[in-house]
Design a protein around this motif. Structure first.
Motif, PDB file in Angstrom:
ATOM      1  N   UNK A   4       0.837  -1.198   0.000  1.00  0.00           N
ATOM      2  CA  UNK A   4       0.000   0.000   0.000  1.00  0.00           C
ATOM      3  C   UNK A   4       0.870   1.246   0.000  1.00  0.00           C
ATOM      4  N   UNK A   5       0.488   2.221  -0.805  1.00  0.00           N
ATOM      5  CA  UNK A   5       1.252   3.460  -0.837  1.00  0.00           C
ATOM      6  C   UNK A   5       0.381   4.578  -1.389  1.00  0.00           C
ATOM      7  N   UNK A  33      -6.982  -1.657  -5.133  1.00  0.00           N
ATOM      8  CA  UNK A  33      -7.451  -2.062  -3.820  1.00  0.00           C
ATOM      9  C   UNK A  33      -7.095  -0.942  -2.859  1.00  0.00           C
ATOM     10  N   UNK A  34      -8.097  -0.384  -2.208  1.00  0.00           N
ATOM     11  CA  UNK A  34      -7.915   0.831  -1.404  1.00  0.00           C
ATOM     12  C   UNK A  34      -8.166   0.556   0.078  1.00  0.00           C
ATOM     13  N   UNK A  59      -4.697   4.970   1.200  1.00  0.00           N
ATOM     14  CA  UNK A  59      -3.579   4.345   0.483  1.00  0.00           C
ATOM     15  C   UNK A  59      -4.161   3.266  -0.419  1.00  0.00           C
ATOM     16  N   UNK A  60      -3.419   2.919  -1.452  1.00  0.00           N
ATOM     17  CA  UNK A  60      -3.969   1.991  -2.441  1.00  0.00           C
ATOM     18  C   UNK A  60      -2.848   1.234  -3.133  1.00  0.00           C
ATOM     19  N   UNK A  61      -3.240   0.182  -3.835  1.00  0.00           N
ATOM     20  CA  UNK A  61      -2.298  -0.591  -4.636  1.00  0.00           C
ATOM     21  C   UNK A  61      -3.016  -1.083  -5.894  1.00  0.00           C
ATOM     22  N   UNK A  62      -2.291  -1.162  -6.979  1.00  0.00           N
ATOM     23  CA  UNK A  62      -2.854  -1.629  -8.247  1.00  0.00           C
ATOM     24  C   UNK A  62      -2.871  -3.154  -8.254  1.00  0.00           C
ATOM     25  N   UNK A  63      -4.015  -3.714  -8.651  1.00  0.00           N
ATOM     26  CA  UNK A  63      -4.160  -5.168  -8.814  1.00  0.00           C
ATOM     27  C   UNK A  63      -4.226  -5.444 -10.320  1.00  0.00           C
ATOM     28  N   UNK A  64      -3.130  -5.924 -10.926  1.00  0.00           N
ATOM     29  CA  UNK A  64      -3.079  -6.024 -12.392  1.00  0.00           C
ATOM     30  C   UNK A  64      -4.214  -6.829 -13.008  1.00  0.00           C
ATOM     31  N   UNK A  65      -4.630  -7.912 -12.364  1.00  0.00           N
ATOM     32  CA  UNK A  65      -5.653  -8.741 -13.005  1.00  0.00           C
ATOM     33  C   UNK A  65      -7.040  -8.075 -12.978  1.00  0.00           C
TER      34      UNK A  65
END
Length: 286
Positions: free
Chosen positions: A62-63, A198-199, A246-252
């Motif tokens: 998360x960032x 995803x947040x 904060x969030x992160x990218x979920x490629x699928x």
């Protein structure tokens, strides 16, 4: 007379082309849609090779830009968060809090589960006929495309439109009871999907004393509440003092959204072709 013969010849050609569209091209498009949506469905359930179909666990950091108040790692397994490890730096005193999911807990992400269900329903609609079935009218194809597009639109909307929640709903959520050590009473958290991300949102609260001169106005439902939002929970009134997202990218998830867009375009293109032919016949229910 010649004009009438030409018109009859043109109609015969159009009828032959439309017959080919119904008997051949429609089935080609349906197979393309099935292949694309099966790929989309597979993205929601990524099995570990050689493990009997168990879902693979994926770790995401998360960032967010411009702040280091919240850091963490999330572990996603299909439609469930099976671990969350979060550090929170309190702005008042720079105290560092650490909290993680209890080992016996995981959090279902309903948005992912619902999107997958809509994709599988679309696949069912595309396959729910005999292999030798022939479409007889354009309206039959249009009805099928509308039904498939409805499911695809709902699948996409579940990922692109997080649920609006009131602060009391977040406070009473089972999510608050999943952490060890337990979350302090002045901290609320919420996880959700937004597009391909995803947040995690962390709300820091302060208690509104009965003697406060502030006009108490409870906040309504929202995806993200701002500082200053007030709410009542139990016998206590609170105000949001700080918000950290904060969030992160979920490629699928990004792959799935692309598949939805391509599939919706294919459906619309087929509908447009049907409509072009239908415009030539006002007396026949194509």
């Amino acid at each position: 007379m010649a004009a009438a013969m030409a018109s009859a010849a043109e109609r015969a050609v159009l009828e032959e082309e439309f017959k080919w569209l119904l008997q051949e091209e429609v089935h080609v498009v349906l197979r393309q849609l099935q292949d694309i949506l099966k790929e989309a469905s597979h993205r929601f359930a990524l099995p570990t090779s050689g493990s009997g179909g168990a879902l693979r666990q994926e770790n995401f950091v998360l960032s967010t830009s411009g702040t280091d108040q919240v850091k963490g790692v999330l572990t996603l397994q299909g439609d469930a968060l099976c671990q969350a490890d979060v550090n929170l730096k309190m702005p008042r005193n720079n105290q560092l809090l650490h909290f993680a999911f209890r080992e016996d807990k995981q959090w279902k992400l309903q948005q992912i589960q619902d999107a997958r269900n809509h994709v599988n329903q679309a696949i069912y609609l595309l396959m729910n006929r005999d292999v030798n079935y022939q479409f007889k009218t354009g309206s039959e194809v249009l009805k099928l495309m509308d039904a498939v597009m409805l499911q695809l639109s709902r699948a996409r909307n579940r990922l692109t439109t997080p649920a609006t929640l009131t602060l009391p709903e977040i406070a009473s959520s089972g999510l608050t009871k999943m952490f060890t050590p337990a979350l302090p009473p002045d901290i609320l958290v919420n996880f959700y999907i937004n597009l391909n991300k995803l947040c995690l949102t962390v709300y820091q609260l302060h208690v509104l004393q009965p003697s406060t001169t502030k006009n108490f106005k409870p906040a309504g439902g929202s995806i993200l509440h701002n500082p200053g939002a007030m709410f009542e929970f139990g016998s206590q009134r609170y105000e949001v003092s700080h918000v950290h997202k904060v969030e992160c990218v979920v490629p699928w998830l990004n792959d799935a959204l692309v598949f939805f867009t391509v599939s919706l375009q294919l459906c619309q293109q087929l509908k447009d072709k049907i409509s072009v032919f239908s415009s030539y016949w006002n007396y026949r229910p194509y």
